[in-house]
Write a protein that holds these residues in place. Sequence first.
Motif, PDB file in Angstrom:
ATOM      1  N   SER A  10      50.134  43.886 -17.820  1.00 24.07           N
ATOM      2  CA  SER A  10      49.415  43.594 -19.255  1.00 24.07           C
ATOM      3  C   SER A  10      48.664  44.698 -19.817  1.00 24.07           C
ATOM      4  CB  SER A  10      48.266  42.286 -18.680  1.00 24.07           C
ATOM      5  OG  SER A  10      47.689  42.367 -19.970  1.00 24.07           O
ATOM      6  N   GLY A  17      44.099  41.335 -16.212  1.00 23.84           N
ATOM      7  CA  GLY A  17      45.110  42.049 -15.315  1.00 23.84           C
ATOM      8  C   GLY A  17      44.191  43.270 -14.798  1.00 23.84           C
ATOM      9  N   PRO A  83      50.769  38.840 -15.381  1.00 25.08           N
ATOM     10  CA  PRO A  83      50.314  37.539 -15.688  1.00 25.08           C
ATOM     11  C   PRO A  83      51.551  36.647 -15.754  1.00 25.08           C
ATOM     12  CG  PRO A  83      50.559  39.300 -17.621  1.00 25.08           C
ATOM     13  CD  PRO A  83      50.946  39.955 -16.519  1.00 25.08           C
ATOM     14  N   GLU A  84      51.143  35.525 -16.386  1.00 26.84           N
ATOM     15  CA  GLU A  84      52.026  34.508 -16.952  1.00 26.84           C
ATOM     16  C   GLU A  84      51.990  34.317 -18.423  1.00 26.84           C
ATOM     17  OE1 GLU A  84      53.326  31.252 -14.333  1.00 26.84           O
ATOM     18  OE2 GLU A  84      53.373  29.816 -16.306  1.00 26.84           O
ATOM     19  N   TYR A  85      52.931  34.730 -19.057  1.00 30.21           N
ATOM     20  CA  TYR A  85      53.284  34.175 -20.335  1.00 30.21           C
ATOM     21  C   TYR A  85      54.182  33.418 -20.671  1.00 30.21           C
ATOM     22  CZ  TYR A  85      50.252  38.479 -21.512  1.00 30.21           C
ATOM     23  OH  TYR A  85      49.082  39.533 -21.624  1.00 30.21           O
ATOM     24  N   HIS A  87      55.644  30.999 -19.237  1.00 26.96           N
ATOM     25  CA  HIS A  87      56.254  30.690 -18.117  1.00 26.96           C
ATOM     26  C   HIS A  87      57.233  31.783 -17.429  1.00 26.96           C
ATOM     27  CE1 HIS A  87      55.987  25.973 -17.949  1.00 26.96           C
ATOM     28  NE2 HIS A  87      54.769  26.634 -18.358  1.00 26.96           N
ATOM     29  N   TYR A 114      48.780  35.717 -11.754  1.00 23.00           N
ATOM     30  CA  TYR A 114      47.774  35.017 -12.239  1.00 23.00           C
ATOM     31  C   TYR A 114      47.943  34.313 -13.359  1.00 23.00           C
ATOM     32  CZ  TYR A 114      47.126  39.396 -14.921  1.00 23.00           C
ATOM     33  OH  TYR A 114      47.302  40.147 -15.745  1.00 23.00           O
ATOM     34  N   GLY A 115      47.496  33.300 -13.435  1.00 20.18           N
ATOM     35  CA  GLY A 115      47.605  32.157 -14.736  1.00 20.18           C
ATOM     36  C   GLY A 115      47.183  30.849 -14.251  1.00 20.18           C
ATOM     37  N   VAL A 117      48.881  28.409 -13.216  1.00 20.71           N
ATOM     38  CA  VAL A 117      49.307  27.865 -11.807  1.00 20.71           C
ATOM     39  C   VAL A 117      49.728  29.266 -11.259  1.00 20.71           C
ATOM     40  CG1 VAL A 117      50.081  25.511 -12.432  1.00 20.71           C
ATOM     41  CG2 VAL A 117      51.573  27.427 -12.545  1.00 20.71           C
ATOM     42  N   LEU A 146      43.685  30.720 -12.361  1.00 22.90           N
ATOM     43  CA  LEU A 146      42.657  30.869 -13.422  1.00 22.90           C
ATOM     44  C   LEU A 146      41.446  30.043 -13.397  1.00 22.90           C
ATOM     45  CD1 LEU A 146      44.640  31.724 -16.804  1.00 22.90           C
ATOM     46  CD2 LEU A 146      43.246  33.380 -15.409  1.00 22.90           C
TER      47      LEU A 146
HETATM   48  C1  LIG Z   1      51.093  34.701 -24.845  1.00 21.37           C
HETATM   49  C2  LIG Z   1      50.529  34.068 -23.664  1.00 21.37           C
HETATM   50  C3  LIG Z   1      51.215  33.356 -23.205  1.00 21.37           C
HETATM   51  C4  LIG Z   1      50.714  32.447 -22.067  1.00 21.37           C
HETATM   52  N1  LIG Z   1      51.419  31.557 -21.523  1.00 21.37           N
HETATM   53  C5  LIG Z   1      51.018  30.954 -20.279  1.00 21.37           C
HETATM   54  C6  LIG Z   1      51.924  30.055 -19.463  1.00 21.37           C
HETATM   55  O1  LIG Z   1      53.000  29.736 -19.832  1.00 21.37           O
HETATM   56  N2  LIG Z   1      51.355  29.665 -18.235  1.00 21.37           N
HETATM   57  C7  LIG Z   1      50.025  29.903 -17.932  1.00 21.37           C
HETATM   58  O2  LIG Z   1      49.782  29.371 -16.959  1.00 21.37           O
HETATM   59  N3  LIG Z   1      49.403  30.838 -18.560  1.00 21.37           N
HETATM   60  C8  LIG Z   1      49.931  31.148 -19.766  1.00 21.37           C
HETATM   61  N4  LIG Z   1      48.834  31.999 -20.329  1.00 21.37           N
HETATM   62  C9  LIG Z   1      47.454  32.303 -20.083  1.00 21.37           C
HETATM   63  C10 LIG Z   1      47.541  33.731 -19.327  1.00 21.37           C
HETATM   64  O3  LIG Z   1      48.139  33.409 -17.960  1.00 21.37           O
HETATM   65  C11 LIG Z   1      46.100  34.350 -18.948  1.00 21.37           C
HETATM   66  O4  LIG Z   1      45.461  34.261 -20.488  1.00 21.37           O
HETATM   67  C12 LIG Z   1      46.225  35.530 -18.435  1.00 21.37           C
HETATM   68  O5  LIG Z   1      44.638  36.165 -18.117  1.00 21.37           O
HETATM   69  C13 LIG Z   1      46.816  36.518 -19.253  1.00 21.37           C
HETATM   70  O6  LIG Z   1      46.876  37.865 -18.626  1.00 21.37           O
HETATM   71  P1  LIG Z   1      46.259  38.947 -19.236  1.00 21.37           P
HETATM   72  O7  LIG Z   1      44.511  38.520 -19.379  1.00 21.37           O
HETATM   73  O8  LIG Z   1      46.100  40.055 -18.310  1.00 21.37           O
HETATM   74  O9  LIG Z   1      46.818  39.244 -20.563  1.00 21.37           O
HETATM   75  C14 LIG Z   1      49.538  32.685 -21.666  1.00 21.37           C
HETATM   76  C15 LIG Z   1      48.611  33.801 -22.412  1.00 21.37           C
HETATM   77  C16 LIG Z   1      49.313  34.363 -23.323  1.00 21.37           C
HETATM   78  C17 LIG Z   1      48.482  35.446 -24.101  1.00 21.37           C
END
Ligand SMILES: Cc1cc2nc3c(=O)[nH]c(=O)nc-3n(C[C@H](O)[C@H](O)[C@H](O)COP(=O)(O)O)c2cc1C
Length: 188
Positions: A10, A17, A83-85, A87, A114-115, A117, A146
């Motif tokens: 990330s 991250g 991360p999960e973005y 899905h 991490y995310g 789920v 999270l």
């Molecule tokens: C573009 C974006 C899409 C995301 N989509 C999901 C998702 O589909 N499922 C989920 O559990 N969390 C989702 N999240 C939440 C992220 O998992 C959470 O913000 C995480 O901290 C992101 O990692 P980072 O902070 O290292 O960038 C999303 C966040 C971002 C920014």
Amino acid sequence: MTEIGIILGSTRPNRNGEQVAKWVYDIASRRSDAGFEVVDLRDYPLPHLDEPLPPSMGQYQGEHTKKWAEKIASFDGFVFVTPEYNHSTSGVLKNAIDYLYTEWNNKAAGFVSYGGVGGARAVEHLRLVAGELQMADVRQQVALSLMTEFENFSVLKPGEYNVRALDTLLDQVVAWSQALAPLRTAAA
Ligand SMILES: Cc1cc2nc3c(=O)[nH]c(=O)nc-3n(C[C@H](O)[C@H](O)[C@H](O)COP(=O)(O)O)c2cc1C
């Protein structure tokens, strides 16, 4: 010495991250069976894939690609911190993976996600990608919710069971990185 790269997948400001990769590194660096290094994708700013030939041909032209290839080639295995973005994994990590081919082959891969789920869906996608890259993805996974492993969704406070899961993941990544060494030697 077996060398394991911990890839921080990330790059956005405020990323969670960074804490996750630091936690992985702190636990990993207590071990004596391998060396560990965090590879921060912010330090390898790759544009959207701009190589004219498929990476499997190994004829890299961009200086950024050569620098990235040299770094990845120096490792025997990896822990991907994702991360999960939407899905899946992050675009920046997928792009960085797509840049190379041989440098990933016959190496072990473990996933710390991490995310909402625990990033589980991001890792399912990454396992498919790993198969195409001839990487050996280990069974153990660390999935940090999270909701329960972070305070206010932003301060990492992992439960003890996740420390044990990470130790097992590292056992598996180091073992498979070492076991695959003859294949890497033969390919070279
Ligand atoms: C573009 C974006 C899409 C995301 N989509 C999901 C998702 O589909 N499922 C989920 O559990 N969390 C989702 N999240 C939440 C992220 O998992 C959470 O913000 C995480 O901290 C992101 O990692 P980072 O902070 O290292 O960038 C999303 C966040 C971002 C920014």
